[in-house]
Write a protein that holds these residues in place. Structure first.
Motif, PDB file in Angstrom:
ATOM      1  N   CYS A 109      52.967 -27.581   6.687  1.00 23.73           N
ATOM      2  CA  CYS A 109      51.764 -28.286   6.232  1.00 23.73           C
ATOM      3  C   CYS A 109      50.869 -27.301   5.499  1.00 23.73           C
ATOM      4  CB  CYS A 109      50.987 -28.872   7.410  1.00 23.73           C
ATOM      5  SG  CYS A 109      51.871 -30.107   8.345  1.00 23.73           S
ATOM      6  N   ASN A 110      50.109 -27.803   4.553  1.00 27.26           N
ATOM      7  CA  ASN A 110      49.211 -26.949   3.790  1.00 27.26           C
ATOM      8  C   ASN A 110      47.889 -26.797   4.534  1.00 27.26           C
ATOM      9  OD1 ASN A 110      47.678 -25.605   1.917  1.00 27.26           O
ATOM     10  ND2 ASN A 110      48.484 -26.777   0.186  1.00 27.26           N
ATOM     11  N   ILE A 111      47.693 -25.649   5.116  1.00 25.90           N
ATOM     12  CA  ILE A 111      46.506 -25.371   5.918  1.00 25.90           C
ATOM     13  C   ILE A 111      45.246 -25.379   5.062  1.00 25.90           C
ATOM     14  CG2 ILE A 111      45.347 -23.555   7.248  1.00 25.90           C
ATOM     15  CD1 ILE A 111      48.167 -22.880   8.342  1.00 25.90           C
ATOM     16  N   SER A 112      45.342 -24.872   3.843  1.00 31.80           N
ATOM     17  CA  SER A 112      44.142 -24.727   3.021  1.00 31.80           C
ATOM     18  C   SER A 112      43.497 -26.061   2.667  1.00 31.80           C
ATOM     19  CB  SER A 112      44.453 -23.939   1.747  1.00 31.80           C
ATOM     20  OG  SER A 112      45.385 -24.634   0.948  1.00 31.80           O
ATOM     21  N   HIS A 113      44.258 -27.137   2.675  1.00 30.11           N
ATOM     22  CA  HIS A 113      43.675 -28.448   2.352  1.00 30.11           C
ATOM     23  C   HIS A 113      42.985 -29.088   3.558  1.00 30.11           C
ATOM     24  CE1 HIS A 113      45.121 -28.727  -1.712  1.00 30.11           C
ATOM     25  NE2 HIS A 113      46.312 -28.339  -1.307  1.00 30.11           N
ATOM     26  N   LEU A 114      43.383 -28.743   4.756  1.00 29.51           N
ATOM     27  CA  LEU A 114      42.816 -29.376   5.952  1.00 29.51           C
ATOM     28  C   LEU A 114      41.723 -28.549   6.612  1.00 29.51           C
ATOM     29  CD1 LEU A 114      45.827 -30.984   7.865  1.00 29.51           C
ATOM     30  CD2 LEU A 114      43.981 -32.126   6.668  1.00 29.51           C
ATOM     31  N   PHE A 115      41.908 -27.247   6.665  1.00 21.56           N
ATOM     32  CA  PHE A 115      40.964 -26.404   7.404  1.00 21.56           C
ATOM     33  C   PHE A 115      39.632 -26.283   6.662  1.00 21.56           C
ATOM     34  CE2 PHE A 115      42.946 -23.565  10.811  1.00 21.56           C
ATOM     35  CZ  PHE A 115      43.838 -24.534  11.183  1.00 21.56           C
ATOM     36  N   PRO A 116      38.516 -26.457   7.388  1.00 19.21           N
ATOM     37  CA  PRO A 116      37.202 -26.190   6.794  1.00 19.21           C
ATOM     38  C   PRO A 116      37.078 -24.692   6.481  1.00 19.21           C
ATOM     39  CG  PRO A 116      36.992 -27.387   8.868  1.00 19.21           C
ATOM     40  CD  PRO A 116      38.407 -26.957   8.748  1.00 19.21           C
ATOM     41  N   GLN A 117      36.126 -24.356   5.649  1.00 17.88           N
ATOM     42  CA  GLN A 117      35.996 -22.994   5.129  1.00 17.88           C
ATOM     43  C   GLN A 117      35.927 -21.915   6.210  1.00 17.88           C
ATOM     44  OE1 GLN A 117      32.702 -22.556   2.462  1.00 17.88           O
ATOM     45  NE2 GLN A 117      33.237 -20.472   1.908  1.00 17.88           N
ATOM     46  N   THR A 118      35.089 -22.100   7.213  1.00 14.16           N
ATOM     47  CA  THR A 118      34.914 -21.076   8.249  1.00 14.16           C
ATOM     48  C   THR A 118      36.179 -20.900   9.076  1.00 14.16           C
ATOM     49  OG1 THR A 118      32.579 -21.647   8.363  1.00 14.16           O
ATOM     50  CG2 THR A 118      33.450 -20.324  10.155  1.00 14.16           C
ATOM     51  N   LEU A 119      36.836 -22.009   9.433  1.00 16.92           N
ATOM     52  CA  LEU A 119      38.081 -21.904  10.209  1.00 16.92           C
ATOM     53  C   LEU A 119      39.198 -21.312   9.355  1.00 16.92           C
ATOM     54  CD1 LEU A 119      38.219 -25.165  12.350  1.00 16.92           C
ATOM     55  CD2 LEU A 119      37.340 -22.922  12.955  1.00 16.92           C
ATOM     56  N   LYS A 120      39.195 -21.627   8.074  1.00 16.69           N
ATOM     57  CA  LYS A 120      40.202 -21.050   7.177  1.00 16.69           C
ATOM     58  C   LYS A 120      40.033 -19.533   7.100  1.00 16.69           C
ATOM     59  CE  LYS A 120      40.541 -23.267   3.384  1.00 16.69           C
ATOM     60  NZ  LYS A 120      40.328 -23.723   2.008  1.00 16.69           N
ATOM     61  N   ALA A 121      38.787 -19.082   7.027  1.00 18.10           N
ATOM     62  CA  ALA A 121      38.507 -17.640   7.006  1.00 18.10           C
ATOM     63  C   ALA A 121      38.967 -16.990   8.305  1.00 18.10           C
ATOM     64  CB  ALA A 121      37.020 -17.392   6.774  1.00 18.10           C
ATOM     65  N   GLU A 122      38.757 -17.660   9.422  1.00 20.19           N
ATOM     66  CA  GLU A 122      39.204 -17.135  10.724  1.00 20.19           C
ATOM     67  C   GLU A 122      40.728 -17.079  10.773  1.00 20.19           C
ATOM     68  OE1 GLU A 122      38.697 -15.371  14.324  1.00 20.19           O
ATOM     69  OE2 GLU A 122      37.178 -15.791  12.815  1.00 20.19           O
ATOM     70  N   TYR A 123      41.380 -18.093  10.254  1.00 23.15           N
ATOM     71  CA  TYR A 123      42.850 -18.118  10.180  1.00 23.15           C
ATOM     72  C   TYR A 123      43.363 -16.953   9.342  1.00 23.15           C
ATOM     73  CZ  TYR A 123      47.367 -19.368   8.224  1.00 23.15           C
ATOM     74  OH  TYR A 123      48.659 -19.326   7.783  1.00 23.15           O
ATOM     75  N   ILE A 124      42.757 -16.729   8.187  1.00 22.63           N
ATOM     76  CA  ILE A 124      43.179 -15.626   7.303  1.00 22.63           C
ATOM     77  C   ILE A 124      42.981 -14.289   7.998  1.00 22.63           C
ATOM     78  CG2 ILE A 124      42.577 -14.410   5.164  1.00 22.63           C
ATOM     79  CD1 ILE A 124      42.064 -17.273   3.975  1.00 22.63           C
ATOM     80  N   LYS A 125      41.887 -14.164   8.743  1.00 22.71           N
ATOM     81  CA  LYS A 125      41.637 -12.937   9.497  1.00 22.71           C
ATOM     82  C   LYS A 125      42.745 -12.712  10.529  1.00 22.71           C
ATOM     83  CE  LYS A 125      37.775 -12.866  11.755  1.00 22.71           C
ATOM     84  NZ  LYS A 125      36.471 -12.647  12.428  1.00 22.71           N
ATOM     85  N   GLN A 126      43.175 -13.786  11.204  1.00 30.54           N
ATOM     86  CA  GLN A 126      44.258 -13.670  12.190  1.00 30.54           C
ATOM     87  C   GLN A 126      45.572 -13.259  11.533  1.00 30.54           C
ATOM     88  OE1 GLN A 126      44.664 -17.277  14.455  1.00 30.54           O
ATOM     89  NE2 GLN A 126      42.649 -17.065  15.401  1.00 30.54           N
ATOM     90  N   VAL A 127      45.870 -13.855  10.390  1.00 23.22           N
ATOM     91  CA  VAL A 127      47.118 -13.540   9.691  1.00 23.22           C
ATOM     92  C   VAL A 127      47.116 -12.082   9.232  1.00 23.22           C
ATOM     93  CG1 VAL A 127      48.485 -13.998   7.602  1.00 23.22           C
ATOM     94  CG2 VAL A 127      47.605 -15.904   8.969  1.00 23.22           C
TER      95      VAL A 127
END
Length: 93
Positions: free
Chosen positions: A70-88
């Motif tokens: 699934c495409n995470i960037s289309h579903l995740f709000p900006q702040t959670l997407k930034a947190e996800y990128i930090k985890q990756v």
């Protein structure tokens, strides 16, 4: 019904399960509402709440979405997407 005390981490896990079930069933509107609520909790919550959202919710939902391509960037709000990128980036993947 028993009176149970549930940790914030168990609650985050349950909330992630609800979000994942919404995605599986195709209820993207509900999934986006869950993600928006998680983002609000992440922004306004206590340190413990932020940790639970980051370490349990974001990790669980993003791992689930990656497994299903699934495409995470289309579903995740900006702040959670930034947190996800930090985890990756932290994991070195």
């Amino acid at each position: 019904m028993k009176n149970q005390v549930t940790s914030i981490y168990k609650q985050a896990e349950r909330f992630a399960d609800i979000t994942k079930k919404s995605i599986i069933s195709g209820n993207i509107v509900r999934a986006k509402k869950c993600l928006a609520l998680a983002e609000r909790l992440f922004i306004t919550g206590s340190i413990e709440t932020k940790n639970a959202i980051s370490n349990v919710y974001v990790f669980s939902v993003s791992s689930f979405m990656e497994m299903r391509h699934c495409n995470i960037s289309h579903l995740f709000p900006q702040t959670l997407k930034a947190e996800y990128i930090k985890q990756v980036n932290t994991s070195g993947v």
